[in-house]
Design a protein around this motif. Structure first.
Motif, PDB file in Angstrom:
ATOM      1  N   HIS A  84       0.884  -1.169   0.000  1.00 51.33           N
ATOM      2  CA  HIS A  84       0.000   0.000   0.000  1.00 51.33           C
ATOM      3  C   HIS A  84       0.921   1.218   0.000  1.00 51.33           C
ATOM      4  CE1 HIS A  84      -2.871   2.817   2.231  1.00 51.33           C
ATOM      5  NE2 HIS A  84      -3.402   2.596   1.043  1.00 51.33           N
ATOM      6  N   ARG A  85       0.939   1.933  -1.118  1.00 53.10           N
ATOM      7  CA  ARG A  85       1.896   3.029  -1.340  1.00 53.10           C
ATOM      8  C   ARG A  85       3.325   2.469  -1.320  1.00 53.10           C
ATOM      9  NH1 ARG A  85      -1.781   6.753   2.556  1.00 53.10           N
ATOM     10  NH2 ARG A  85      -3.602   6.596   1.221  1.00 53.10           N
TER      11      ARG A  85
ATOM     12  N   ASP B  57       1.234  -1.715  -6.552  1.00 47.81           N
ATOM     13  CA  ASP B  57       0.658  -0.946  -5.452  1.00 47.81           C
ATOM     14  C   ASP B  57      -0.850  -1.167  -5.451  1.00 47.81           C
ATOM     15  OD1 ASP B  57       1.292   1.657  -3.592  1.00 47.81           O
ATOM     16  OD2 ASP B  57      -0.727   1.666  -4.421  1.00 47.81           O
TER      17      ASP B  57
ATOM     18  N   GLU C  94      -3.207   0.485  -4.034  1.00 47.02           N
ATOM     19  CA  GLU C  94      -3.957   1.731  -4.221  1.00 47.02           C
ATOM     20  C   GLU C  94      -4.059   2.056  -5.718  1.00 47.02           C
ATOM     21  OE1 GLU C  94      -3.969   5.365  -1.304  1.00 47.02           O
ATOM     22  OE2 GLU C  94      -2.252   5.532  -2.651  1.00 47.02           O
TER      23      GLU C  94
ATOM     24  N   ASN D 227      -7.425   2.249  -8.104  1.00 50.56           N
ATOM     25  CA  ASN D 227      -7.676   3.385  -8.990  1.00 50.56           C
ATOM     26  C   ASN D 227      -7.949   2.911 -10.416  1.00 50.56           C
ATOM     27  OD1 ASN D 227      -7.634   6.015  -7.707  1.00 50.56           O
ATOM     28  ND2 ASN D 227      -5.534   5.579  -7.134  1.00 50.56           N
TER      29      ASN D 227
ATOM     30  N   ASP E 123      -5.331   8.685  -9.447  1.00 49.22           N
ATOM     31  CA  ASP E 123      -4.493   9.064  -8.308  1.00 49.22           C
ATOM     32  C   ASP E 123      -5.257   9.426  -7.046  1.00 49.22           C
ATOM     33  OD1 ASP E 123      -2.222   8.650  -9.819  1.00 49.22           O
ATOM     34  OD2 ASP E 123      -2.228  10.690 -10.600  1.00 49.22           O
ATOM     35  N   LYS E 124      -6.404   8.795  -6.799  1.00 50.05           N
ATOM     36  CA  LYS E 124      -7.113   9.023  -5.535  1.00 50.05           C
ATOM     37  C   LYS E 124      -6.425   8.195  -4.461  1.00 50.05           C
ATOM     38  CE  LYS E 124     -11.792   9.394  -3.737  1.00 50.05           C
ATOM     39  NZ  LYS E 124     -11.792   8.749  -2.468  1.00 50.05           N
ATOM     40  N   MET E 125      -6.358   8.735  -3.236  1.00 52.48           N
ATOM     41  CA  MET E 125      -5.717   8.019  -2.137  1.00 52.48           C
ATOM     42  C   MET E 125      -6.778   7.359  -1.258  1.00 52.48           C
ATOM     43  SD  MET E 125      -2.688  10.694  -1.199  1.00 52.48           S
ATOM     44  CE  MET E 125      -1.604   9.544  -0.391  1.00 52.48           C
ATOM     45  N   TYR E 126      -6.504   6.107  -0.876  1.00 51.00           N
ATOM     46  CA  TYR E 126      -7.440   5.330  -0.070  1.00 51.00           C
ATOM     47  C   TYR E 126      -6.718   4.731   1.129  1.00 51.00           C
ATOM     48  CZ  TYR E 126      -9.964   5.189  -4.554  1.00 51.00           C
ATOM     49  OH  TYR E 126     -10.587   5.507  -5.725  1.00 51.00           O
TER      50      TYR E 126
ATOM     51  N   LEU F  12      -6.509   1.706   3.961  1.00 49.16           N
ATOM     52  CA  LEU F  12      -6.796   0.273   3.815  1.00 49.16           C
ATOM     53  C   LEU F  12      -8.245  -0.056   4.145  1.00 49.16           C
ATOM     54  CD1 LEU F  12      -3.614  -1.502   5.264  1.00 49.16           C
ATOM     55  CD2 LEU F  12      -4.322  -1.353   2.883  1.00 49.16           C
TER      56      LEU F  12
ATOM     57  N   MET G 228     -10.496   0.925   1.318  1.00 47.70           N
ATOM     58  CA  MET G 228     -10.381  -0.021   0.195  1.00 47.70           C
ATOM     59  C   MET G 228     -11.190  -1.280   0.484  1.00 47.70           C
ATOM     60  SD  MET G 228      -6.347   0.388  -0.728  1.00 47.70           S
ATOM     61  CE  MET G 228      -6.415  -0.457  -2.283  1.00 47.70           C
TER      62      MET G 228
END
Length: 195
Positions: free
Chosen positions: A112-113, A139, A141, A145, A152-155, A157, A160
């Motif tokens: 994750h990242r 990745d 994330e 996406n 490029d949206k951030m989530y 865990l 998700m």
């Protein structure tokens, strides 16, 4: 003088790691880290957990979680969750590098990242005057996406897991996070045609 520079004697574990890339990867390795912050220049890795994924199965018996000792680091800046594990046995940075490289070998890394994790590992390798991580990486994330066709949206865990209609983990440790990341990866990999 130049011959000494170019003929540097690397540790056996580094040679084994670099030699492993002569063969194709046979497994995925899910990595999760706890760091002292998000600044790759100033912060350090406090804990790392990893687990293997082979043939669409999470191999829990082939997992590890290590905690790294930092002599100059002030642990009072960490949240309560991490302070509770401050009494756990810790190993040196050089010991942790050997464990990690022996474990990941030529596998495909999942995280994750993951770019941040790889950058932190590379910083650790640089301290020991070794090269950089050579593994291919996915990745989760970025995978989500792609599935959601977002950009490029951030989530987190938990977010998700909710989006993919999966149970949300209690997330008490980096090992719990590694397991959650592995579950999310397995849920998404077939949708994206990852074998």
């Amino acid at each position: 003088m130049l011959s000494k520079i170019f003929n540097k004697e690397y540790p056996e574990f580094w040679k084994k790691y670099t030699d492993s890339f002569k063969n194709p990867a046979t497994k995925y390795v899910v990595i999760s880290m706890e760091t002292s912050g998000l600044d790759t220049d100033k912060d350090v890795i406090m804990a790392i957990a990893a687990t293997s994924v082979i043939n669409n199965r999470i191999i829990l018996k082939d997992s590890f979680e290590i905690f790294i000792q930092h002599k100059a680091f002030n642990e009072t800046s960490l949240d309560n969750e991490f302070i509770t594990v401050s009494k756990v046995d810790k190993i040196t940075e050089s010991q942790s590098v050997e464990i990690i490289l022996n474990y990941i070998s030529n596998s495909i890394l999942i995280g994750h990242r993951i770019d941040f994790d790889i950058e932190m590992l590379n910083k650790l390798l640089s301290k020991l005057k070794l090269g950089k991580i050579r593994n291919e990486a996915f990745d989760i994330e970025a995978m989500l996406n792609k599935i959601l066709e977002t950009n490029d949206k951030m989530y987190a865990l938990d977010e998700m897991s909710n989006i993919l209609k999966m149970p949300v983990s209690n997330r008490n440790s980096v090992a719990d996070d590694a397991y959650s990341i592995a579950l999310l990866f397995l849920k998404m990999k077939d949708k994206l045609g990852i074998r």
